[in-house]
Motif scaffolding. Structure first.
Motif, PDB file in Angstrom:
ATOM      1  N   ILE A   7       0.847  -1.190   0.000  1.00 31.62           N
ATOM      2  CA  ILE A   7       0.000   0.000   0.000  1.00 31.62           C
ATOM      3  C   ILE A   7       0.880   1.236   0.000  1.00 31.62           C
ATOM      4  N   THR A   8       0.614   2.144  -0.926  1.00 28.59           N
ATOM      5  CA  THR A   8       1.272   3.452  -0.909  1.00 28.59           C
ATOM      6  C   THR A   8       0.248   4.503  -0.499  1.00 28.59           C
ATOM      7  N   GLY A   9       0.742   5.580   0.084  1.00 26.68           N
ATOM      8  CA  GLY A   9      -0.166   6.652   0.509  1.00 26.68           C
ATOM      9  C   GLY A   9      -0.893   6.359   1.806  1.00 26.68           C
ATOM     10  N   ALA A  10      -0.335   5.479   2.637  1.00 24.05           N
ATOM     11  CA  ALA A  10      -1.042   5.052   3.853  1.00 24.05           C
ATOM     12  C   ALA A  10      -1.101   6.128   4.929  1.00 24.05           C
ATOM     13  N   THR A  11      -0.355   7.231   4.754  1.00 28.80           N
ATOM     14  CA  THR A  11      -0.461   8.332   5.705  1.00 28.80           C
ATOM     15  C   THR A  11      -1.480   9.372   5.250  1.00 28.80           C
ATOM     16  N   VAL A  31       0.757  -7.085   4.886  1.00 32.63           N
ATOM     17  CA  VAL A  31       0.680  -5.744   4.303  1.00 32.63           C
ATOM     18  C   VAL A  31       2.035  -5.057   4.449  1.00 32.63           C
ATOM     19  N   LEU A  32       2.507  -4.508   3.345  1.00 27.25           N
ATOM     20  CA  LEU A  32       3.709  -3.685   3.351  1.00 27.25           C
ATOM     21  C   LEU A  32       3.312  -2.273   2.972  1.00 27.25           C
ATOM     22  N   VAL A  33       3.625  -1.302   3.816  1.00 24.27           N
ATOM     23  CA  VAL A  33       3.376   0.101   3.471  1.00 24.27           C
ATOM     24  C   VAL A  33       4.714   0.779   3.202  1.00 24.27           C
ATOM     25  N   ILE A  34       4.739   1.594   2.167  1.00 26.73           N
ATOM     26  CA  ILE A  34       5.924   2.396   1.841  1.00 26.73           C
ATOM     27  C   ILE A  34       5.554   3.844   2.121  1.00 26.73           C
ATOM     28  N   ASN A  35       6.139   4.408   3.159  1.00 23.28           N
ATOM     29  CA  ASN A  35       5.810   5.753   3.591  1.00 23.28           C
ATOM     30  C   ASN A  35       7.045   6.648   3.583  1.00 23.28           C
ATOM     31  N   ARG A  36       6.805   7.929   3.390  1.00 23.35           N
ATOM     32  CA  ARG A  36       7.907   8.897   3.495  1.00 23.35           C
ATOM     33  C   ARG A  36       8.194   9.240   4.951  1.00 23.35           C
ATOM     34  N   LYS A  37       7.198   9.025   5.811  1.00 29.39           N
ATOM     35  CA  LYS A  37       7.353   9.286   7.247  1.00 29.39           C
ATOM     36  C   LYS A  37       6.597   8.187   7.995  1.00 29.39           C
ATOM     37  N   PRO A  38       6.938   7.928   9.255  1.00 29.67           N
ATOM     38  CA  PRO A  38       6.256   6.871  10.005  1.00 29.67           C
ATOM     39  C   PRO A  38       4.748   7.098  10.077  1.00 29.67           C
ATOM     40  N   GLY A  39       3.999   6.021   9.855  1.00 30.04           N
ATOM     41  CA  GLY A  39       2.543   6.129   9.862  1.00 30.04           C
ATOM     42  C   GLY A  39       1.920   5.975  11.236  1.00 30.04           C
ATOM     43  N   CYS A  70      -1.122  -4.533  -5.211  1.00 33.79           N
ATOM     44  CA  CYS A  70      -0.687  -3.192  -4.835  1.00 33.79           C
ATOM     45  C   CYS A  70      -1.907  -2.284  -4.830  1.00 33.79           C
ATOM     46  N   TYR A  71      -2.119  -1.601  -3.725  1.00 30.92           N
ATOM     47  CA  TYR A  71      -3.194  -0.630  -3.613  1.00 30.92           C
ATOM     48  C   TYR A  71      -2.530   0.750  -3.583  1.00 30.92           C
TER      49      TYR A  71
END
Length: 219
Positions: A7-11, A31-39, A70-71
């Motif tokens: 999942i991208t955009g989880a924040t 689930v794997l989230v790719i974030n720019r900052k901790p969610g 991928c969501y």
């Protein structure tokens, strides 16, 4: 079929709603989230990668294999930025991530959140709608199983932290809108459920408007 999803955009609002639905759903195993900052979300199913540059995924490439969904809920508003920047942060960024994932997981189901009014012809007068349409079309060429989600007004999932201010202000409008204009209103829970079911059940259309999202969520 058990789902292992990225999942991208989880924040953001949409991504967080989809994430919460995935964490609560028995068909989702990982689930794997790719974030720019901790969610700030912790769950036994959840792995988080902090990675700031979505135009260079090489440093985390080895962590992106073995997923069947991928969501993609990452996106920016076209308000206040140039057409060039909007295209770069919408089309270019999305396709950079998608191309990497297609190489690593060629059978992956890819769900992309666009929006009502997206221009599939890429010829209309609205620049944002043309860019979204071009992104949709490219994704459908890239993945055998690609689904474009065009939600309208979305009701947040209970417990969400990231809810846009105008959604909070207009939350009272949701039950009225759903009753009077069901084609424009859905819940983020329905969006998440429909995304999950694209993997387990598939759908007869690749572009899902609100009524399609609600229909698939119920199946």
């Amino acid at each position: 079929m058990k789902i292992k999803a990225i999942i991208t955009g989880a924040t953001g609002m949409v991504g967080e709603g989809v994430l919460l639905e995935c964490l609560n759903h028995p068909d989702v195993e990982q689930v794997l989230v790719i974030n720019r900052k901790p969610g700030g979300v912790s769950h036994p199913k959840l792995t988080e990668i902090i990675h700031k540059d979505f135009f260079n995924l090489t440093p985390i490439e080895h962590q992106l294999t073995g997923y069947n969904a991928c969501y993609f809920c990452l996106g920016v508003s076209s308000v206040g930025i140039s057409k060039e920047d909007y295209k770069h942060l919408t089309y270019d960024l999305t396709m950079n991530v998608a191309t990497m994932l297609a190489k690593l997981n060629p059978e992956m189901t890819f769900c992309y959140v666009t929006g009502a009014g997206t221009d599939s012809s890429e010829q209309g007068s609205l620049a944002w709608a043309r860019v979204k349409g071009a992104t949709e079309n490219a994704l459908m060429r890239l993945f055998k199983n690609a689904y474009m989600f065009r939600p309208g007004f979305m009701k947040a999932v209970p417990g969400q932290k990231n809810v846009k201010s105008y959604y909070k202000l207009l939350a009272w409008l949701y039950p009225i809108g759903r009753a009077l204009y069901p084609a424009g209103f859905c819940t983020l829970q329905e969006v998440g459920q429909a995304m999950i079911k694209t993997v387990t059940k598939g759908y007869e259309k690749q572009i899902l408007e609100v009524k399609d999202i609600v229909d698939l969520a119920k199946r």
